[in-house]
Design a protein around this motif. Structure first.
Motif, PDB file in Angstrom:
ATOM      1  N   UNK A  52      -1.669  22.037  27.845  1.00 16.70           N
ATOM      2  CA  UNK A  52      -2.562  21.258  26.604  1.00 16.70           C
ATOM      3  C   UNK A  52      -1.992  20.722  26.134  1.00 16.70           C
ATOM      4  N   UNK A  53      -1.080  20.252  25.738  1.00 18.99           N
ATOM      5  CA  UNK A  53      -0.442  19.146  24.865  1.00 18.99           C
ATOM      6  C   UNK A  53      -1.049  17.456  25.532  1.00 18.99           C
ATOM      7  N   UNK A  54      -0.378  17.546  26.760  1.00 23.05           N
ATOM      8  CA  UNK A  54      -1.160  16.774  27.280  1.00 23.05           C
ATOM      9  C   UNK A  54      -2.586  16.682  27.512  1.00 23.05           C
ATOM     10  N   UNK A  55      -3.063  17.239  27.715  1.00 27.12           N
ATOM     11  CA  UNK A  55      -4.943  17.022  27.810  1.00 27.12           C
ATOM     12  C   UNK A  55      -5.270  16.675  25.883  1.00 27.12           C
ATOM     13  N   UNK A  56      -4.813  16.792  25.303  1.00 27.76           N
ATOM     14  CA  UNK A  56      -5.297  16.856  23.669  1.00 27.76           C
ATOM     15  C   UNK A  56      -4.747  15.184  23.128  1.00 27.76           C
ATOM     16  N   UNK A  57      -3.909  15.176  23.888  1.00 33.60           N
ATOM     17  CA  UNK A  57      -3.420  13.520  24.072  1.00 33.60           C
ATOM     18  C   UNK A  57      -3.676  12.049  24.111  1.00 33.60           C
ATOM     19  N   UNK A  58      -3.274  12.153  25.655  1.00 38.75           N
ATOM     20  CA  UNK A  58      -4.020  11.545  26.308  1.00 38.75           C
ATOM     21  C   UNK A  58      -5.496  11.018  26.400  1.00 38.75           C
ATOM     22  N   UNK A  59      -6.372  11.485  25.827  1.00 39.13           N
ATOM     23  CA  UNK A  59      -7.214  10.968  26.174  1.00 39.13           C
ATOM     24  C   UNK A  59      -7.396  10.521  24.458  1.00 39.13           C
ATOM     25  N   UNK A  60      -6.801  10.510  24.116  1.00 36.01           N
ATOM     26  CA  UNK A  60      -7.081   9.513  22.482  1.00 36.01           C
ATOM     27  C   UNK A  60      -5.595   7.838  23.120  1.00 36.01           C
ATOM     28  N   UNK A  61      -4.908   8.654  23.683  1.00 32.59           N
ATOM     29  CA  UNK A  61      -4.168   7.200  24.152  1.00 32.59           C
ATOM     30  C   UNK A  61      -4.951   6.228  25.293  1.00 32.59           C
ATOM     31  N   UNK A  62      -5.325   7.129  25.983  1.00 30.85           N
ATOM     32  CA  UNK A  62      -6.157   6.267  27.193  1.00 30.85           C
ATOM     33  C   UNK A  62      -7.828   4.972  26.107  1.00 30.85           C
ATOM     34  N   UNK A  63      -8.446   5.922  25.449  1.00 32.16           N
ATOM     35  CA  UNK A  63      -9.045   5.353  24.523  1.00 32.16           C
ATOM     36  C   UNK A  63      -9.148   4.720  23.845  1.00 32.16           C
ATOM     37  N   UNK A  64      -7.901   4.271  23.131  1.00 34.23           N
ATOM     38  CA  UNK A  64      -7.454   3.693  22.552  1.00 34.23           C
ATOM     39  C   UNK A  64      -7.143   1.848  23.370  1.00 34.23           C
ATOM     40  N   UNK A  65      -6.380   2.206  24.013  1.00 32.49           N
ATOM     41  CA  UNK A  65      -5.382   1.179  25.188  1.00 32.49           C
ATOM     42  C   UNK A  65      -6.447   0.564  25.362  1.00 32.49           C
ATOM     43  N   UNK A  66      -7.915   1.327  25.823  1.00 32.08           N
ATOM     44  CA  UNK A  66      -9.722   0.814  26.020  1.00 32.08           C
ATOM     45  C   UNK A  66      -9.500  -0.366  25.300  1.00 32.08           C
ATOM     46  N   UNK A  67      -9.906   0.465  23.355  1.00 32.80           N
ATOM     47  CA  UNK A  67     -10.667  -0.041  22.712  1.00 32.80           C
ATOM     48  C   UNK A  67      -9.597  -1.728  22.973  1.00 32.80           C
ATOM     49  N   UNK A  68      -8.500  -1.632  22.525  1.00 30.48           N
ATOM     50  CA  UNK A  68      -7.879  -3.039  22.255  1.00 30.48           C
ATOM     51  C   UNK A  68      -8.219  -3.462  23.282  1.00 30.48           C
ATOM     52  N   UNK A  69      -7.481  -2.984  24.507  1.00 31.40           N
ATOM     53  CA  UNK A  69      -7.967  -4.307  25.574  1.00 31.40           C
ATOM     54  C   UNK A  69      -9.997  -4.805  25.626  1.00 31.40           C
ATOM     55  N   UNK A  70     -10.539  -4.094  25.177  1.00 33.22           N
ATOM     56  CA  UNK A  70     -12.015  -4.582  24.702  1.00 33.22           C
ATOM     57  C   UNK A  70     -11.602  -5.846  23.819  1.00 33.22           C
ATOM     58  N   UNK A  71     -11.028  -5.215  23.463  1.00 30.19           N
ATOM     59  CA  UNK A  71     -11.206  -5.742  21.729  1.00 30.19           C
ATOM     60  C   UNK A  71     -10.556  -7.337  22.310  1.00 30.19           C
TER      61      UNK A  71
END
Length: 224
Positions: free
Chosen positions: A177-196
């Motif tokens: 549950x902890x991984x499933x709550x945290x990891x999506x936002x790390x993935x999304x944040x990394x993607x956003x930074x890369x696209x920016x």
């Protein structure tokens, strides 16, 4: 599970991947409404042409095959596969038009709840069902808090999806549950930074969170 069975599940996923685009197409157009001038503050929900090329069979085969290998001894594997199938359609819709349709999210939640209830009763493990319900409550509450923060772009479709995914994550325990709550936002944040950095998007560009929620839950289930 034998290697042959795992390959069979992966092939089943690949076949389902062929069906994902026509299934998703039913949800990528909003009902007809009276025409009105578009506002910059109200983005269109119409599919963005060329926004994403669907690689359905390989993605679906990897999703199904990964679950089959990682959760081969878990009696809830069929439930995970069903939720994953709905999740693939949800990801396609969200990437196409920034929407997580309630019927699909509800289907994912009901399949998870009904399936895990059946597994808990048949296996004599009611405590795991309590864990699943706790996971849904925690995931939903955490994302409600994120959604109401000032400046948040988190939609309540994302909140409802997070709650639905909390069921299988809670079934697997606190760590998943902890991984499933945290990891999506790390993935999304990394993607956003890369696209920016690549100047593919602007700061005010809306990007879908649903695929990251689903990918994070998938990784959490593999590791759980």
């Amino acid at each position: 599970m034998s290697a042959a069975a795992a390959v069979g599940v992966a092939l089943l996923g690949g076949l389902f991947g062929v069906a994902v685009p026509p299934l998703a197409r039913r949800f990528t157009h909003s009902p007809a409404r009276p025409r009105r001038p578009r506002s910059a503050a109200a983005p269109s929900h119409r599919p963005r042409r060329g926004a994403w090329v669907w690689r359905g069979p390989p993605v679906s085969a990897a999703v199904f095959g990964g679950l089959a290998v990682a959760r081969c001894d878990d009696p809830a594997l069929p439930v995970f596969l069903l939720v994953a199938a709905v999740g693939l359609v949800l990801a396609r819709v969200d990437l196409a038009c920034l929407r997580l349709p309630d019927p699909l999210v509800l289907a994912a939640g009901l399949l998870a709840l009904a399936g895990l209830t059946g597994v808990a009763l048949l296996s004599g493990e009611p405590a795991r069902l309590l864990g699943a319900l706790t996971g849904a409550t925690v995931a939903g509450a955490a994302h409600v808090l994120l959604a109401v923060l000032p400046g948040s772009r988190l939609g309540f479709g994302d909140v409802k999806l997070a709650a639905a995914l909390g069921l299988p994550l809670g079934w697997l325990g606190r760590d998943a549950l902890f991984i499933g709550l945290l990891l999506p936002h790390l993935l999304h944040g990394g993607l956003v930074v890369g696209l920016l950095v690549a100047r593919r998007v602007r700061r005010d560009t809306l990007l879908p969170l649903g695929p990251a929620l689903l990918a994070g839950a998938w990784f959490a289930i593999l590791l759980g």
